[in-house]
Design an enzyme around this catalytic site. Structure first.
Site, mmCIF file in Angstrom:
data_model
loop_
_atom_site.group_PDB
_atom_site.id
_atom_site.type_symbol
_atom_site.label_atom_id
_atom_site.label_comp_id
_atom_site.label_asym_id
_atom_site.label_seq_id
_atom_site.Cartn_x
_atom_site.Cartn_y
_atom_site.Cartn_z
ATOM 1 N N ASN A 53 0.900 -1.041 0.103
ATOM 2 C CA ASN A 53 0.255 0.286 0.745
ATOM 3 C C ASN A 53 1.065 0.785 -0.098
ATOM 4 O O ASN A 53 1.992 1.085 0.358
ATOM 5 C CB ASN A 53 -1.471 -0.288 1.307
ATOM 6 C CG ASN A 53 -1.828 -0.845 0.846
ATOM 7 O OD1 ASN A 53 -2.367 -1.454 0.510
ATOM 8 N ND2 ASN A 53 -1.940 -1.820 2.377
ATOM 9 N N CYS A 54 0.436 2.622 -0.756
ATOM 10 C CA CYS A 54 1.099 3.358 -0.935
ATOM 11 C C CYS A 54 1.764 4.562 0.805
ATOM 12 O O CYS A 54 0.957 3.963 2.213
ATOM 13 C CB CYS A 54 -0.196 4.920 -0.890
ATOM 14 S SG CYS A 54 0.792 6.101 -1.625
ATOM 15 N N PRO A 55 3.149 4.533 1.110
ATOM 16 C CA PRO A 55 3.036 5.076 -0.356
ATOM 17 C C PRO A 55 5.379 4.330 -0.285
ATOM 18 O O PRO A 55 5.694 4.175 -0.951
ATOM 19 C CB PRO A 55 4.169 6.540 0.389
ATOM 20 C CG PRO A 55 4.668 5.718 2.234
ATOM 21 C CD PRO A 55 3.179 5.214 2.356
ATOM 22 N N ASP A 72 1.683 8.386 -8.091
ATOM 23 C CA ASP A 72 2.733 9.122 -7.532
ATOM 24 C C ASP A 72 4.145 8.614 -7.966
ATOM 25 O O ASP A 72 5.141 9.504 -8.175
ATOM 26 C CB ASP A 72 2.805 7.847 -6.325
ATOM 27 C CG ASP A 72 1.467 8.477 -5.359
ATOM 28 O OD1 ASP A 72 1.013 9.311 -5.516
ATOM 29 O OD2 ASP A 72 1.340 7.549 -4.403
#
Length: 75
Positions: free
Chosen positions: A12-14, A45
């Protein structure tokens, strides 16, 4: 030319972006890195990071829920 692969699926982000940056730091200029991610945020991103860096986004594809980025490492 050899291509290095980074499997960021399930992260998951980041984390996909952070792992991509880490992998690029380990490569020589001109080397290719292919990143596969499933986090939708990576579609935004990673290209945005590359626009602000010396690296080049060669190709960006989406296949269902997977995003693939082919990146040429800059200086």
């Amino acid at each position: 030319m050899d291509i290095k692969y980074l499997d960021a699926r399930g992260l998951n982000c980041p984390l996909p972006l952070l792992k991509t940056r880490q992998a690029l730091r380990a490569l020589q200029a001109g080397a290719l890195l292919e990143v596969t991610a499933t986090d939708a945020g990576s579609a935004r991103d990673i290209p945005e990071y590359l626009r602000q860096s010396s690296h080049e986004l060669v190709r960006h594809e989406q296949d269902g829920r997977e995003f693939r980025f082919l990146i040429r490492c800059g200086d």
